[in-house]
Design an enzyme around this catalytic site. Sequence first.
Site, PDB file in Angstrom:
ATOM      1  N   TYR A 163       0.832  -1.202   0.000  1.00  0.00           N
ATOM      2  CA  TYR A 163       0.000   0.000   0.000  1.00  0.00           C
ATOM      3  C   TYR A 163       0.861   1.244   0.000  1.00  0.00           C
ATOM      4  O   TYR A 163       2.061   1.193   0.261  1.00  0.00           O
ATOM      5  CB  TYR A 163      -0.943   0.017   1.206  1.00  0.00           C
ATOM      6  CG  TYR A 163      -0.269   0.419   2.498  1.00  0.00           C
ATOM      7  CD1 TYR A 163      -0.310   1.741   2.941  1.00  0.00           C
ATOM      8  CD2 TYR A 163       0.418  -0.506   3.273  1.00  0.00           C
ATOM      9  CE1 TYR A 163       0.323   2.121   4.123  1.00  0.00           C
ATOM     10  CE2 TYR A 163       1.037  -0.144   4.444  1.00  0.00           C
ATOM     11  CZ  TYR A 163       0.981   1.173   4.874  1.00  0.00           C
ATOM     12  OH  TYR A 163       1.609   1.548   6.025  1.00  0.00           O
TER      13      TYR A 163
ATOM     14  N   ARG B  10       8.717   4.375  -3.935  1.00  0.00           N
ATOM     15  CA  ARG B  10       8.505   3.368  -2.893  1.00  0.00           C
ATOM     16  C   ARG B  10       7.477   2.332  -3.326  1.00  0.00           C
ATOM     17  O   ARG B  10       7.652   1.136  -3.072  1.00  0.00           O
ATOM     18  CB  ARG B  10       8.085   4.037  -1.586  1.00  0.00           C
ATOM     19  CG  ARG B  10       7.954   3.032  -0.444  1.00  0.00           C
ATOM     20  CD  ARG B  10       7.820   3.694   0.889  1.00  0.00           C
ATOM     21  NE  ARG B  10       6.649   4.565   0.937  1.00  0.00           N
ATOM     22  CZ  ARG B  10       6.371   5.340   1.967  1.00  0.00           C
ATOM     23  NH1 ARG B  10       7.171   5.376   3.031  1.00  0.00           N
ATOM     24  NH2 ARG B  10       5.292   6.101   1.952  1.00  0.00           N
TER      25      ARG B  10
ATOM     26  N   HIS C 264      -4.091 -21.059  -1.496  1.00  0.00           N
ATOM     27  CA  HIS C 264      -2.820 -21.764  -1.620  1.00  0.00           C
ATOM     28  C   HIS C 264      -1.709 -20.757  -1.376  1.00  0.00           C
ATOM     29  O   HIS C 264      -1.729 -19.659  -1.915  1.00  0.00           O
ATOM     30  CB  HIS C 264      -2.708 -22.386  -3.022  1.00  0.00           C
ATOM     31  CG  HIS C 264      -1.529 -23.265  -3.205  1.00  0.00           C
ATOM     32  ND1 HIS C 264      -1.364 -24.451  -2.529  1.00  0.00           N
ATOM     33  CD2 HIS C 264      -0.429 -23.128  -3.982  1.00  0.00           C
ATOM     34  CE1 HIS C 264      -0.218 -25.002  -2.887  1.00  0.00           C
ATOM     35  NE2 HIS C 264       0.367 -24.219  -3.776  1.00  0.00           N
TER      36      HIS C 264
ATOM     37  N   LYS D  47      -0.145 -14.614  15.266  1.00  0.00           N
ATOM     38  CA  LYS D  47      -0.607 -15.262  14.032  1.00  0.00           C
ATOM     39  C   LYS D  47      -1.397 -14.230  13.227  1.00  0.00           C
ATOM     40  O   LYS D  47      -2.611 -14.209  13.197  1.00  0.00           O
ATOM     41  CB  LYS D  47      -1.466 -16.483  14.383  1.00  0.00           C
ATOM     42  CG  LYS D  47      -1.715 -17.410  13.228  1.00  0.00           C
ATOM     43  CD  LYS D  47      -0.489 -18.184  12.861  1.00  0.00           C
ATOM     44  CE  LYS D  47      -0.876 -19.259  11.854  1.00  0.00           C
ATOM     45  NZ  LYS D  47       0.248 -19.931  11.311  1.00  0.00           N
TER      46      LYS D  47
END
Length: 167
Positions: free
Chosen positions: A31, A50, A99, A145
Site C-alpha cells: 500500500y 517506494r 494456496h 498469528k
Amino acid sequence: MKVWLNGRLVAPEQATISVLDRGFLFGDGVYELVRFFGGVGVGMAAHLARLRASLAQSRIEGFAAEELPRICTALLESAGLADGSVYIQVTRGAGATRHHVPSPELRPTVFASAAALPPLDALRGPDGLRAILQEDRRWQRCSIKTTSLMGNILALMDADDADADEA
C-alpha cells in the site's frame, strides 16, 4: 464519494473484492498513502519510487506504479477534494483456492480511496505534537498469528522457484 477498484471509479457499496483475494487471506499486498494540500501530492516522486520498489520486492506484477498520480487525480476530482489523502492497496489478486504459493497468472487487485483532511494552514506545528520512540519489531513478532503472511509468501515463492517444497 467514489472508490477506485481495478481501473474504475465505483460507489463503495458497489465495490466488491473476492473472498479469495490474497490481500484478504494473507495480507499479500502493498500500500501507499499520499497526502494532498491544495491538490498537490506531497512527495509524489518518493511515493512512486517506494510503491514501485514495494511491488518489485513483493514480486507483484501486472500493475504499474506510474498509474498512481492518475488514480489520485480521478479520486480527488470525483470527491471535489483539494486537501486530503489517497490510500492505494495493490494485492497479488484472487486465486481459485487458498494456496500459499500464488499462481503465476494472477491479476492484481487495485483498490484506492480518498479522504478529506484539513488544509496545510490548519495543521499544528511540531511543538504541538507528542511522540515516543520505539524499536521497530513488526517482523520480529512471529508469536502473533497475523493475517499478513507476506514474509512466508516470499520465502515459499523462493522455494518454489528453486523447485523445493518448503522454505
